[in-house]
Scaffold this motif. Structure first.
Motif, PDB file in Angstrom:
ATOM      1  N   LEU A  49      46.354  33.590  42.134  1.00  0.00           N
ATOM      2  CA  LEU A  49      45.800  34.099  40.875  1.00  0.00           C
ATOM      3  C   LEU A  49      45.740  35.624  40.866  1.00  0.00           C
ATOM      4  CD1 LEU A  49      42.931  31.514  40.241  1.00  0.00           C
ATOM      5  CD2 LEU A  49      44.971  31.851  38.825  1.00  0.00           C
ATOM      6  N   GLN A  50      45.308  36.206  41.974  1.00  0.00           N
ATOM      7  CA  GLN A  50      45.210  37.665  42.028  1.00  0.00           C
ATOM      8  C   GLN A  50      46.590  38.314  42.049  1.00  0.00           C
ATOM      9  OE1 GLN A  50      42.432  39.240  44.916  1.00  0.00           O
ATOM     10  NE2 GLN A  50      40.959  37.597  44.539  1.00  0.00           N
ATOM     11  N   ALA A  51      47.550  37.686  42.730  1.00  0.00           N
ATOM     12  CA  ALA A  51      48.913  38.215  42.732  1.00  0.00           C
ATOM     13  C   ALA A  51      49.512  38.144  41.333  1.00  0.00           C
ATOM     14  CB  ALA A  51      49.779  37.438  43.722  1.00  0.00           C
ATOM     15  N   ALA A  52      49.274  37.037  40.645  1.00  0.00           N
ATOM     16  CA  ALA A  52      49.786  36.883  39.286  1.00  0.00           C
ATOM     17  C   ALA A  52      49.167  37.913  38.347  1.00  0.00           C
ATOM     18  CB  ALA A  52      49.516  35.469  38.784  1.00  0.00           C
ATOM     19  N   GLN A  53      47.857  38.117  38.458  1.00  0.00           N
ATOM     20  CA  GLN A  53      47.184  39.097  37.603  1.00  0.00           C
ATOM     21  C   GLN A  53      47.700  40.508  37.877  1.00  0.00           C
ATOM     22  OE1 GLN A  53      45.058  38.603  35.027  1.00  0.00           O
ATOM     23  NE2 GLN A  53      45.225  40.808  34.690  1.00  0.00           N
ATOM     24  N   ALA A  54      47.908  40.838  39.150  1.00  0.00           N
ATOM     25  CA  ALA A  54      48.445  42.155  39.503  1.00  0.00           C
ATOM     26  C   ALA A  54      49.853  42.322  38.941  1.00  0.00           C
ATOM     27  CB  ALA A  54      48.457  42.328  41.014  1.00  0.00           C
ATOM     28  N   ALA A  55      50.659  41.249  38.979  1.00  0.00           N
ATOM     29  CA  ALA A  55      52.013  41.306  38.440  1.00  0.00           C
ATOM     30  C   ALA A  55      51.998  41.539  36.936  1.00  0.00           C
ATOM     31  CB  ALA A  55      52.753  40.013  38.779  1.00  0.00           C
ATOM     32  N   LEU A  56      51.062  40.901  36.254  1.00  0.00           N
ATOM     33  CA  LEU A  56      50.943  41.086  34.811  1.00  0.00           C
ATOM     34  C   LEU A  56      50.589  42.530  34.470  1.00  0.00           C
ATOM     35  CD1 LEU A  56      49.012  37.823  33.806  1.00  0.00           C
ATOM     36  CD2 LEU A  56      51.432  38.336  33.412  1.00  0.00           C
ATOM     37  N   GLU A  57      49.635  43.088  35.185  1.00  0.00           N
ATOM     38  CA  GLU A  57      49.213  44.460  34.908  1.00  0.00           C
ATOM     39  C   GLU A  57      50.340  45.444  35.201  1.00  0.00           C
ATOM     40  OE1 GLU A  57      45.489  45.471  36.677  1.00  0.00           O
ATOM     41  OE2 GLU A  57      44.484  43.655  35.974  1.00  0.00           O
ATOM     42  N   GLY A 101      48.295  49.018  34.983  1.00  0.00           N
ATOM     43  CA  GLY A 101      47.688  49.467  36.232  1.00  0.00           C
ATOM     44  C   GLY A 101      48.403  48.850  37.411  1.00  0.00           C
ATOM     45  N   PHE A 102      48.098  49.371  38.585  1.00  0.00           N
ATOM     46  CA  PHE A 102      48.711  48.881  39.816  1.00  0.00           C
ATOM     47  C   PHE A 102      47.610  48.662  40.848  1.00  0.00           C
ATOM     48  CE2 PHE A 102      51.958  51.251  37.575  1.00  0.00           C
ATOM     49  CZ  PHE A 102      53.042  50.394  37.626  1.00  0.00           C
ATOM     50  N   PRO A 103      46.823  47.589  40.686  1.00  0.00           N
ATOM     51  CA  PRO A 103      45.707  47.351  41.610  1.00  0.00           C
ATOM     52  C   PRO A 103      46.188  47.150  43.037  1.00  0.00           C
ATOM     53  CG  PRO A 103      46.107  45.434  40.193  1.00  0.00           C
ATOM     54  CD  PRO A 103      46.925  46.551  39.646  1.00  0.00           C
ATOM     55  N   ASN A 104      45.492  47.784  43.974  1.00  0.00           N
ATOM     56  CA  ASN A 104      45.777  47.673  45.408  1.00  0.00           C
ATOM     57  C   ASN A 104      47.172  48.173  45.771  1.00  0.00           C
ATOM     58  OD1 ASN A 104      43.220  46.343  46.064  1.00  0.00           O
ATOM     59  ND2 ASN A 104      44.074  44.612  44.944  1.00  0.00           N
ATOM     60  N   ALA A 105      47.668  49.176  45.024  1.00  0.00           N
ATOM     61  CA  ALA A 105      48.968  49.749  45.351  1.00  0.00           C
ATOM     62  C   ALA A 105      48.905  50.474  46.686  1.00  0.00           C
ATOM     63  CB  ALA A 105      49.406  50.702  44.251  1.00  0.00           C
ATOM     64  N   VAL A 119      54.419  49.200  45.565  1.00  0.00           N
ATOM     65  CA  VAL A 119      54.151  48.036  46.412  1.00  0.00           C
ATOM     66  C   VAL A 119      52.656  47.744  46.370  1.00  0.00           C
ATOM     67  CG1 VAL A 119      54.280  47.060  48.734  1.00  0.00           C
ATOM     68  CG2 VAL A 119      56.076  48.600  47.927  1.00  0.00           C
ATOM     69  N   MET A 120      52.313  46.499  46.060  1.00  0.00           N
ATOM     70  CA  MET A 120      50.912  46.100  45.944  1.00  0.00           C
ATOM     71  C   MET A 120      50.672  44.859  46.788  1.00  0.00           C
ATOM     72  SD  MET A 120      51.364  46.462  41.883  1.00  0.00           S
ATOM     73  CE  MET A 120      49.860  45.690  41.305  1.00  0.00           C
ATOM     74  N   ASN A 121      49.484  44.731  47.329  1.00  0.00           N
ATOM     75  CA  ASN A 121      49.129  43.508  48.042  1.00  0.00           C
ATOM     76  C   ASN A 121      47.856  42.912  47.445  1.00  0.00           C
ATOM     77  OD1 ASN A 121      47.180  45.249  49.039  1.00  0.00           O
ATOM     78  ND2 ASN A 121      47.483  44.711  51.183  1.00  0.00           N
ATOM     79  N   VAL A 122      47.408  41.817  48.037  1.00  0.00           N
ATOM     80  CA  VAL A 122      46.207  41.111  47.563  1.00  0.00           C
ATOM     81  C   VAL A 122      45.247  41.032  48.749  1.00  0.00           C
ATOM     82  CG1 VAL A 122      45.339  38.993  46.522  1.00  0.00           C
ATOM     83  CG2 VAL A 122      47.623  39.797  45.948  1.00  0.00           C
ATOM     84  N   PRO A 123      44.441  42.077  48.958  1.00  0.00           N
ATOM     85  CA  PRO A 123      43.693  42.184  50.212  1.00  0.00           C
ATOM     86  C   PRO A 123      42.382  41.420  50.297  1.00  0.00           C
ATOM     87  CG  PRO A 123      43.341  44.131  48.885  1.00  0.00           C
ATOM     88  CD  PRO A 123      44.323  43.278  48.128  1.00  0.00           C
ATOM     89  N   THR A 124      41.852  40.941  49.173  1.00  0.00           N
ATOM     90  CA  THR A 124      40.501  40.359  49.231  1.00  0.00           C
ATOM     91  C   THR A 124      40.449  38.869  48.951  1.00  0.00           C
ATOM     92  OG1 THR A 124      40.086  40.904  46.895  1.00  0.00           O
ATOM     93  CG2 THR A 124      39.477  42.561  48.539  1.00  0.00           C
ATOM     94  N   ALA A 125      41.567  38.272  48.543  1.00  0.00           N
ATOM     95  CA  ALA A 125      41.527  36.862  48.126  1.00  0.00           C
ATOM     96  C   ALA A 125      41.190  35.924  49.277  1.00  0.00           C
ATOM     97  CB  ALA A 125      42.861  36.468  47.494  1.00  0.00           C
ATOM     98  N   ASN A 126      41.572  36.321  50.490  1.00  0.00           N
ATOM     99  CA  ASN A 126      41.314  35.439  51.639  1.00  0.00           C
ATOM    100  C   ASN A 126      40.079  35.857  52.434  1.00  0.00           C
ATOM    101  OD1 ASN A 126      42.292  37.786  52.744  1.00  0.00           O
ATOM    102  ND2 ASN A 126      43.555  36.779  54.283  1.00  0.00           N
ATOM    103  N   THR A 127      39.216  36.645  51.814  1.00  0.00           N
ATOM    104  CA  THR A 127      38.059  37.193  52.523  1.00  0.00           C
ATOM    105  C   THR A 127      37.196  36.104  53.148  1.00  0.00           C
ATOM    106  OG1 THR A 127      37.975  39.200  51.173  1.00  0.00           O
ATOM    107  CG2 THR A 127      35.934  38.518  52.248  1.00  0.00           C
TER     108      THR A 127
END
Length: 526
Positions: free
Chosen positions: A294-302, A308-312, A91-99
């Motif tokens: 964009l960050q969710a899409a990039q994480a899905a690609l990886e 990799g699993f960024p922000n898992a 499970v991964m989230n996108v924690p910084t896109a809405n900073t």
């Protein structure tokens, strides 16, 4: 082909990124009912969700060999993380896109609190009264702002508050004091110092440690007329105690964007006149929605590619034992391994993990991630963080780790050396502020590049005209160069790391190999 299914609406730019990939089949099913959606998930490798899709037992029963779930946003309250872990789903989230959006909303709440702009607007626009005497506020200049949680959002709030000439004090036991003091902000490890401030804003995740971190006991220690702000997570303030303090006047004003229970249309806080509320709109800007997608899409690609699993959120590592920022090094370790395995063809005989800096104490976890990266290309879904070391030993791969004092300019450095029956390849990387992952060296050639996308690794004799030849060949085959980084060594050799937008064909690779100065060429995708 890897299959990614988008379950909820995301910005078009995220969809476009997924659609542009040659090795990805993307289905946007956000328009379907949730029951109908479940019938399409069996062949998905990765799914992207938002808050309207509940990842519960019903959904988990509908998936097949799902690798990962990407939550396009921060909160994962709608995801059964334990259930995902039992099924081996990351499970991964996108924690910084809405900073920035959250930072600016926080400042809006602070400004509204000291000037009561909504009240002035209502009186003039709806009641048609011009009574300037009713709207005496206070100034931010010279006031003391206490920030609980000094991460991506809290630190930026502090920077903006300094621009208003406020005195800022930060409380966060999980950061180095220098992160605050380097910004001219006072750092404290004592929460009571924060309770003495004129305005207090909170920017922490919600967990057992932070739930009700501000309750009646803490409010009693505050100044009379304190202002409280929460644009982070509901439940960080005890809402019953906050209600009582607002009603008594102990708390002069509160600015609240988040509630313990959401949607929150019947909260007793809404009865009060000295509170300004918004319906959890911290991420609601056009810019942040684009970045989230964009960050969710990039994480899905990886995740789909196994890079990799960024922000898992459910990796097999005790997160409570890891300081902030360590996760990025786990991601870096896996990407270095994934890169080396693609760039160094042959039967793997040995893997060495070299660590410098504070991360040396997490060698076992970093090795597990490096092994997953190294073995992913050959074993696919058979490899995971638990069995990686056992499988490596079964294959006769010699595993070693060495740590040393910092010998470079980097605070932390990871170097992976992968040895096959044909050659040896080393790659190094580090993480800069705000979890910026970078490769810094490949086989002795200094580089500085973000490890993602389609890459060409081109090694050549360092003579004039090579870059031009490479560019001409790629242009002839309609392959666009997104980034080009060049390193040189003392042996009159050069190494180019070229990020390209399109998949490169074997025929194009052969043409590049025929450049007289070419020593070697590798094709890598992360």
């Amino acid at each position: 082909m890897h299959k990614i299914i988008v379950c909820d609406h995301i910005h078009q730019k995220g969809l476009d990124l997924l659609a542009q990939q040659d090795d990805i089949e993307m289905e946007n099913l956000a328009h379907l009912s949730k029951d109908e959606l479940l019938t399409h998930l069996k062949k998905a490798d990765v799914i992207i969700t938002r808050s309207s899709t509940n990842v519960d037992g019903k959904l988990l029963a509908a998936v097949g060999d799902l690798k990962a779930i990407i939550r396009a946003g921060v909160g994962v309250d709608n995801i059964d993380i334990d259930g995902c872990s039992r099924k081996g789903i990351v499970v991964m989230n996108v924690p910084t896109a809405n900073t920035i959006a959250a930072v600016e909303l926080t400042m809006t709440h602070i400004l509204n609190a000291v000037r009561n702009l909504p009240g002035a607007d209502t009186q003039l626009r709806l009641e048609r009264k011009w009574k300037r005497e009713d709207w005496y506020g206070t100034e931010l200049k010279g006031k003391k702002l206490g920030i609980i949680g000094f991460g991506n959002i809290g630190s930026r709030v502090g920077i903006r508050a300094k621009a208003f000439e406020m005195e800022v004090i930060a409380y966060d036991p999980y950061i180095f004091a220098s992160k605050a003091t380097n910004l001219g902000i006072t750092y404290t490890q004592n929460l009571e110092d924060i309770l003495k401030c004129d305005i207090i804003t909170i920017h922490t995740p919600k967990n057992e440690e932070t739930k009700n971190i501000i309750a009646a006991k803490e409010i009693a220690q505050m100044k009379d007329g304190v202002i409280l702000i929460n644009c982070a997570r509901g439940g960080l303030y005890n809402e019953n105690d906050l209600y009582a303090a607002l009603k008594s006047g102990k708390v002069r004003w509160a600015g609240i964007d988040v509630f313990s229970k959401e949607p929150s249309t019947d909260s007793q806080l809404l009865e009060l006149e000295n509170i300004y509320v918004t319906p959890h709109i911290g991420a609601n800007t056009l810019e942040s929605q684009e970045q989230i997608a964009l960050q969710a899409a990039q994480a899905a690609l990886e995740a789909a590619r196994g890079a990799g699993f960024p922000n898992a959120l459910n990796l097999p590592v005790k997160e409570s034992e890891l300081p902030k920022g360590t996760k990025a090094y786990l991601e870096l370790s896996q990407k270095l391994g994934f890169f080396c395995a693609q760039a160094n063809k042959g039967v793997i005989t040995a893997l060495n993990l070299s660590l410098e800096g504070e991360i040396t104490q997490y060698a076992d976890s970093l090795m597990a991630f490096a092994l997953v990266g190294v073995l992913k290309s050959s074993l696919g879904e058979k490899i995971n963080y638990i069995n990686a070391q056992f499988i490596a030993k079964e294959r006769g791969i010699e595993i070693s780790t060495n740590t040393k004092e910092n010998s470079t300019a980097y605070k932390n450095l990871i170097t992976i050396t992968l040895i096959t029956d044909k050659e040896s390849l080393s790659a190094s990387g580090t993480v800069f502020e705000e979890n910026i992952v970078r490769f810094t060296n490949i086989n002795g050639f200094n580089v500085d590049i973000a490890p993602k996308g389609k890459m060409i690794l081109f090694k050549n004799t360092d003579i004039p005209g090579v870059i031009g030849n490479v560019g001409n060949i790629l242009a002839k085959h309609n392959i666009n160069i997104a980034d080009f980084r060049l390193g040189r060594n003392a042996h009159k050799e050069a190494l180019a790391l070229i990020i390209i937008d399109n998949q490169i064909s074997e025929a194009t690779i052969k043409e590049l190999e025929n450049i007289p100065a070419c020593i070697s060429i590798r094709n890598v995708t992360i």
